[in-house]
Write an enzyme that holds these catalytic residues in place. Sequence first.
Site, PDB file in Angstrom:
ATOM      1  N   TYR A 196      43.742  37.746  45.387  1.00 51.90           N
ATOM      2  CA  TYR A 196      43.836  39.182  45.641  1.00 51.90           C
ATOM      3  C   TYR A 196      43.572  39.479  47.112  1.00 51.90           C
ATOM      4  O   TYR A 196      42.878  38.723  47.809  1.00 51.90           O
ATOM      5  CB  TYR A 196      42.855  39.963  44.763  1.00 51.90           C
ATOM      6  CG  TYR A 196      43.322  40.115  43.334  1.00 51.90           C
ATOM      7  CD1 TYR A 196      44.146  41.173  42.957  1.00 51.90           C
ATOM      8  CD2 TYR A 196      42.954  39.190  42.360  1.00 51.90           C
ATOM      9  CE1 TYR A 196      44.586  41.308  41.644  1.00 51.90           C
ATOM     10  CE2 TYR A 196      43.383  39.322  41.042  1.00 51.90           C
ATOM     11  CZ  TYR A 196      44.202  40.380  40.693  1.00 51.90           C
ATOM     12  OH  TYR A 196      44.637  40.517  39.392  1.00 51.90           O
ATOM     13  N   GLU A 197      44.099  40.615  47.558  1.00 51.06           N
ATOM     14  CA  GLU A 197      44.030  40.992  48.961  1.00 51.06           C
ATOM     15  C   GLU A 197      42.604  41.189  49.473  1.00 51.06           C
ATOM     16  O   GLU A 197      42.365  41.145  50.680  1.00 51.06           O
ATOM     17  CB  GLU A 197      44.845  42.275  49.177  1.00 51.06           C
ATOM     18  CG  GLU A 197      45.069  42.650  50.618  1.00 51.06           C
ATOM     19  CD  GLU A 197      45.878  43.920  50.752  1.00 51.06           C
ATOM     20  OE1 GLU A 197      45.765  44.571  51.807  1.00 51.06           O
ATOM     21  OE2 GLU A 197      46.611  44.278  49.801  1.00 51.06           O
ATOM     22  N   SER A 198      41.666  41.396  48.589  1.00 49.08           N
ATOM     23  CA  SER A 198      40.272  41.570  48.995  1.00 49.08           C
ATOM     24  C   SER A 198      39.607  40.250  49.370  1.00 49.08           C
ATOM     25  O   SER A 198      38.431  40.237  49.746  1.00 49.08           O
ATOM     26  CB  SER A 198      39.482  42.246  47.871  1.00 49.08           C
ATOM     27  OG  SER A 198      39.682  41.588  46.640  1.00 49.08           O
TER      28      SER A 198
END
Length: 260
Positions: A57-59
């Site tokens: 995920y982008e986080s």
Amino acid sequence: MSGQDVTGGPVTSSELLSVVASRELAGRRTVFAGIGLPTPATELARLTVAPGIEVVYESGVCGAHPSHLPETIADAVLITGSEAVVSMPTLFGSVLQGGHIDVGFLGAAQIDRWGSLNTSVIGDWDRPSVRLPGSGGAVEVMANAREVFVVMRRHTPRSFAGALDFCTTPGPDRALADGIRPLGVGVTRVVTELGVLAREGVGDELRLAAVHPGVTVEQVRAATGWDLRTAGTVATTAPPTPAELRLLREDVDPDRVYLR
């Protein structure tokens, strides 16, 4: 398109999109999942056709195993049980640019025939009819993932546009025209409410590969803002199975966060 499953419950468009999109992940090892319908589709694939898939995920969360679906990329549920949490420079500089992502899984408001995406504005930039969230990490995903899948809830001439209102995320064809050479081949699959579009890579435009049950080729062409060609014989997607629907409804998204 909606239908009826064997248990008597209606199959919604979101469920159909999630199931069909999940099947496309068969055989893939790593996926960079965007928030939206890519989220339940990726989780369903992990429970069915791609049990060993690593979800990023982008986080900065790598190897996510959430107990329930995240509502944002910053949702703490992504961290619990994950295999690693890395910094943004590491995620984008090493994981993505290092060529470690098989599939980038994105959503968009508009897409053109070459797979470039608009997630910025609908209408004129200065006075748009709709202002959208923007790129996030989509530009980096498009440039560095080996291939990109896109899920779009609406299939209309405005969303499948002959010309984008704004190009947020250029596909490889557009990037190459500007002297930039991406690592990946860009968008190869687009799953919509009407069917599946596909392209092989640079120099190839999106073509109709499959229609959902009850949809005709002519309907899809009429809903597309360019002269849509077909990819040889157009298949018909298999409807969601009772097992896929049960997993989706009871295990993946019982709270209907995305399956509205």
